[in-house]
Design a protein around this motif. Structure first.
Motif, PDB file in Angstrom:
ATOM      1  N   ALA A  24      -4.185  -2.281   8.062  1.00  0.00           N
ATOM      2  CA  ALA A  24      -4.045  -0.886   7.626  1.00  0.00           C
ATOM      3  C   ALA A  24      -3.438  -0.018   8.726  1.00  0.00           C
ATOM      4  CB  ALA A  24      -5.398  -0.338   7.198  1.00  0.00           C
TER       5      ALA A  24
ATOM      6  N   GLY B 165       0.797  -1.223   0.000  1.00  0.00           N
ATOM      7  CA  GLY B 165       0.000   0.000   0.000  1.00  0.00           C
ATOM      8  C   GLY B 165       0.827   1.270   0.000  1.00  0.00           C
TER       9      GLY B 165
ATOM     10  N   THR C 190      -1.613  -0.827   3.660  1.00  0.00           N
ATOM     11  CA  THR C 190      -2.644  -1.869   3.759  1.00  0.00           C
ATOM     12  C   THR C 190      -2.195  -3.075   4.577  1.00  0.00           C
ATOM     13  OG1 THR C 190      -1.899  -2.745   1.627  1.00  0.00           O
ATOM     14  CG2 THR C 190      -3.779  -1.233   1.604  1.00  0.00           C
TER      15      THR C 190
END
Length: 373
Positions: free
Chosen positions: A249, A127, A154
């Protein structure tokens, strides 16, 4: 309060051994049923370990064993310390050795290959990029490892691959995973255990070659605390074991990890704290930091194109495998920079050739010899 069976029920000789196995604030007090006593007392405690015997026909329990309101207090009564039994199959679980970064922050690139950080441990993320760093802990932890989250992250992972020689005997047995964790943002940390498809070969992050043994989650808080999971290791797990911790996350805040232990048996015991020189030697089986100016080549070239003596470095311990050929920067009197010549599990060398009548001196910059799994 634990009330013992009444003497009218335990008419034959009874023997109980009660032992506390955690380190929470809970305590236990033992009490006799009705008019029964424990060596004349209605109750005893709080205690960490007590052996009780009720002779046949008696109403008085006889106490033995040892007390202590916590496992540590009970051990102190016997003068028992944690010992150096090499029970922890994870190397550098206390995060005290950091040859690659020397406690400096390291950036992990999103969706890249796994990157080694504190010795024997690797990290990865998806991410967005994150940073990780060995930081000072608080007693009894000298060090812990901390990831700092970032927007759009993420997932973050942190793991170690244990070579088969260090975990072969765990196959077909029960092992305990324990770890200290804290997270200032998230409340869930996932754990997973795998074994390699072939000996000491786990594949890549994108294409792993491993089989899941077990997985689960820990519910964590912002305060560092110990969590544990019992793992039934299959008989096929003779090829090496991989332990992975991960979060989702982590878009902000920090994730802190320390005192990670994988040990034989079905009970969590004290984290094993090895002497630093022993811990370093175990780490150097897979990675060795060579400091600046440690490798030196110097001499005199008598004729053109002559091959001079090697610049050599002998490893402080024998590595598990010959290291990846390192990229080394050299400083000194240049004519032809030393070129890589050979490597083994015990040493590495470079060749120098030069122009006739040239005096040369070369010194290496710091570099890492890497044979990580």
């Amino acid at each position: 309060m634990l009330t013992l069976p009444a003497s009218g029920v335990a008419t034959d000789e009874a023997l109980y051994d009660v032992r506390r196995i955690d380190a929470t604030a809970n305590t236990v007090t033992f009490a006799g049923a009705g008019a029964d006593t424990i060596d004349g007392a209605a109750a005893v405690g709080p205690l960490g370990h007590l052996t009780l015997r009720l002779p046949a026909g008696s109403t008085v329990w006889r106490a033995g064993g040892l007390g202590g309101a916590t496992p540590a207090a009970a051990k102190a009564m016997l003068g028992v310390g944690p010992g150096y039994a090499f029970k922890n199959r994870l190397i550098n679980g206390g995060m005290t050795i950091d040859q690659r970064n020397n406690a400096a922050a390291q950036t992990f690139t999103a969706a890249a290959v796994l990157a080694y950080c504190v010795d024997r441990w690797y990290g990865y993320c998806t991410g967005a990029n994150v940073t990780g760093q060995q930081i000072a802990g608080s007693a009894p932890n000298l060090s812990v490892y901390r990831f700092t989250g970032a927007a759009s992250v993420t997932a973050i992972g942190f793991g170690q691959r244990i070579e088969r020689a260090n975990c072969f005997d765990l196959a077909g047995t029960t092992a305990m995973l324990s770890v200290q964790l804290a997270n200032s943002l998230l409340t869930t940390v996932a754990w997973a255990a795998y074994y390699a498809t072939t000996n000491d070969t786990f594949g890549t992050l994108a294409a792993p070659t491993r089989t899941l043994i077990a997985n689960g989650t820990f519910t964590v808080s912002a305060t560092l605390a110990t969590y544990s999971a019992q793992i039934a290791v299959p008989g096929a797990a003779t090829t090496g074991i991989e332990i992975v911790l991960s979060v989702g996350a982590q878009v902000s805040g920090t994730w802190t990890i320390g005192a990670v232990q994988l040990e034989p048996g079905s009970m969590v015991t004290d984290f094993e704290r090895l002497p630093p020189q022993v811990n370093l030697a175990l780490c150097q089986r897979r990675a060795i930091r060579v400091e600046t100016n440690t490798v030196q080549a110097k001499g005199y070239v008598a004729s053109n194109g002559q091959s001079c003596e090697y610049a050599k470095f002998y490893f402080p311990v024998q590595m598990a495998a010959a290291p990846i050929t390192p990229t080394v920067s050299w400083a000194g009197a240049q004519f032809n920079t030393p070129t890589f010549s050979y490597k083994t599990t015990q040493s590495i060398g470079w060749d120098v050739t030069g122009t006739g009548g040239t005096v040369y001196v070369y010194n290496s910059a710091a570099f890492i010899l890497d044979s990580e799994l």
